[in-house]
Design a protein around this motif. Structure first.
Motif, PDB file in Angstrom:
ATOM      1  N   GLY A  94      -3.763  25.263  24.544  1.00  0.00           N
ATOM      2  CA  GLY A  94      -4.473  26.528  24.717  1.00  0.00           C
ATOM      3  C   GLY A  94      -5.322  26.450  25.977  1.00  0.00           C
ATOM      4  N   ASP A  95      -6.583  26.780  25.863  1.00  0.00           N
ATOM      5  CA  ASP A  95      -7.470  26.677  27.019  1.00  0.00           C
ATOM      6  C   ASP A  95      -8.178  25.330  27.101  1.00  0.00           C
ATOM      7  N   GLU A  96      -7.918  24.477  26.124  1.00  0.00           N
ATOM      8  CA  GLU A  96      -8.484  23.131  26.193  1.00  0.00           C
ATOM      9  C   GLU A  96      -7.410  22.158  26.693  1.00  0.00           C
ATOM     10  N   THR A  97      -7.842  20.972  27.032  1.00  0.00           N
ATOM     11  CA  THR A  97      -6.888  19.938  27.427  1.00  0.00           C
ATOM     12  C   THR A  97      -7.021  18.774  26.449  1.00  0.00           C
ATOM     13  N   VAL A  98      -5.926  18.067  26.270  1.00  0.00           N
ATOM     14  CA  VAL A  98      -5.928  16.994  25.263  1.00  0.00           C
ATOM     15  C   VAL A  98      -5.093  15.801  25.750  1.00  0.00           C
ATOM     16  N   ALA A  99      -5.539  14.621  25.391  1.00  0.00           N
ATOM     17  CA  ALA A  99      -4.783  13.391  25.640  1.00  0.00           C
ATOM     18  C   ALA A  99      -4.986  12.491  24.428  1.00  0.00           C
ATOM     19  N   ARG A 100      -4.018  11.647  24.182  1.00  0.00           N
ATOM     20  CA  ARG A 100      -4.163  10.689  23.083  1.00  0.00           C
ATOM     21  C   ARG A 100      -3.913   9.302  23.627  1.00  0.00           C
ATOM     22  N   PHE A 101      -4.665   8.354  23.097  1.00  0.00           N
ATOM     23  CA  PHE A 101      -4.585   6.997  23.641  1.00  0.00           C
ATOM     24  C   PHE A 101      -4.864   5.993  22.535  1.00  0.00           C
ATOM     25  N   ARG A 102      -4.041   4.966  22.484  1.00  0.00           N
ATOM     26  CA  ARG A 102      -4.272   3.895  21.509  1.00  0.00           C
ATOM     27  C   ARG A 102      -4.771   2.662  22.275  1.00  0.00           C
ATOM     28  N   PRO A 103      -6.006   2.221  22.008  1.00  0.00           N
ATOM     29  CA  PRO A 103      -6.553   1.066  22.737  1.00  0.00           C
ATOM     30  C   PRO A 103      -5.735  -0.196  22.478  1.00  0.00           C
ATOM     31  N   ARG A 104      -5.739  -1.094  23.480  1.00  0.00           N
ATOM     32  CA  ARG A 104      -5.145  -2.408  23.282  1.00  0.00           C
ATOM     33  C   ARG A 104      -6.161  -3.287  22.543  1.00  0.00           C
ATOM     34  N   ALA A 105      -5.651  -4.344  21.906  1.00  0.00           N
ATOM     35  CA  ALA A 105      -6.548  -5.250  21.166  1.00  0.00           C
ATOM     36  C   ALA A 105      -7.619  -5.830  22.088  1.00  0.00           C
TER      37      ALA A 105
END
Lengths: 151, 151
Positions: free
Chosen positions: B36-47
């Motif tokens: 929509g009008d927002e932005t999104v990212a997803r991230f899985r941290p490394r150990a």
């Protein structure tokens, strides 16, 4: 300069930080020292730490300022109360101003100044320089780590 | 969500950033999208991305907010002027408030909101959440990359 890095005074269970933990083999292993009333660390970026070719990415500079400042907070608290156990601080807030592109092929110098020192809160201002020129400056509000953060 | 990550629209010579460059094999390779009008990212941290065992180090969160926000700035500028070439933004300033410890064993969601959009300056506010709980919030002032930064 003091001889033992602040981060080398952290107990083992607090020495895994990616930015400054001596027990994190993948991390940056930043080492900070007293230099009179200021604190100083030096760091050489890896080739992969680029933003665009030739320059350091901003997240690295934020990390260096962050870990140098929490280390400085810990050292300042320890200097004020040398008879007590080492204190570990964590970051409540971080601000970085990027003043100019930071070259990746230089040793960076991070310098910290203790702006405010209370029992549970320390404010540190910091600069990152390359070749004597300040490339970024920042401020960290560090707070004493709650004991229940250790699992 | 949009289908192509903002960072995949960067030309090759601007795709080496440790935080978000698709051509940096050692980096975080963050990918950001419209929602929509927002932005999104997803991230899985490394150990290895820990601060103390169980929690993410602050520099990673700063990096995610930084790269997601400059990417969001680029995308917002492109949405406003779709007939022109993609724009690359760099960070003028970054502020992060660490609200609670961020668990390392969770997928992180980074969301951005465009607060101000000018031709050469975009302000983005961002949050990082884990399990639906906001752990950090930040603001980035992004400026159009000067052409002379490319060597």
């Amino acid at each position: 300069m003091s001889e033992i890095a602040f981060q080398n005074n952290y107990p083992d269970e607090l020495s895994h930080c990616y930015g400054c933990g001596r027990l994190n083999p993948d991390g940056l292993q930043l080492k900070s020292y007293w230099d009179g009333d200021e604190t100083v660390a030096r760091f050489r970026p890896r080739a992969s730490h680029m933003a665009i070719p030739g320059y350091v990415y901003g997240g690295l500079l934020a990390s260096l300022i962050d870990c140098h400042s929490t280390g400085s907070a810990s050292a300042a608290a320890g200097r004020a109360r040398p008879d007590e156990a080492p204190f570990r601080f964590v970051t409540a807030s971080l601000h970085v101003d990027y003043l100019r592109p930071t070259p990746i092929d230089a040793e960076l110098e991070i310098r910290g100044v203790i702006k405010e020192l209370k029992e549970k809160k320390v404010v540190v201002s910091a600069t990152v320089s390359a070749g004597g020129q300040v490339c970024a400056k920042g401020e960290v509000v560090a707070v004493r780590m709650p004991e229940n953060m250790l699992r």
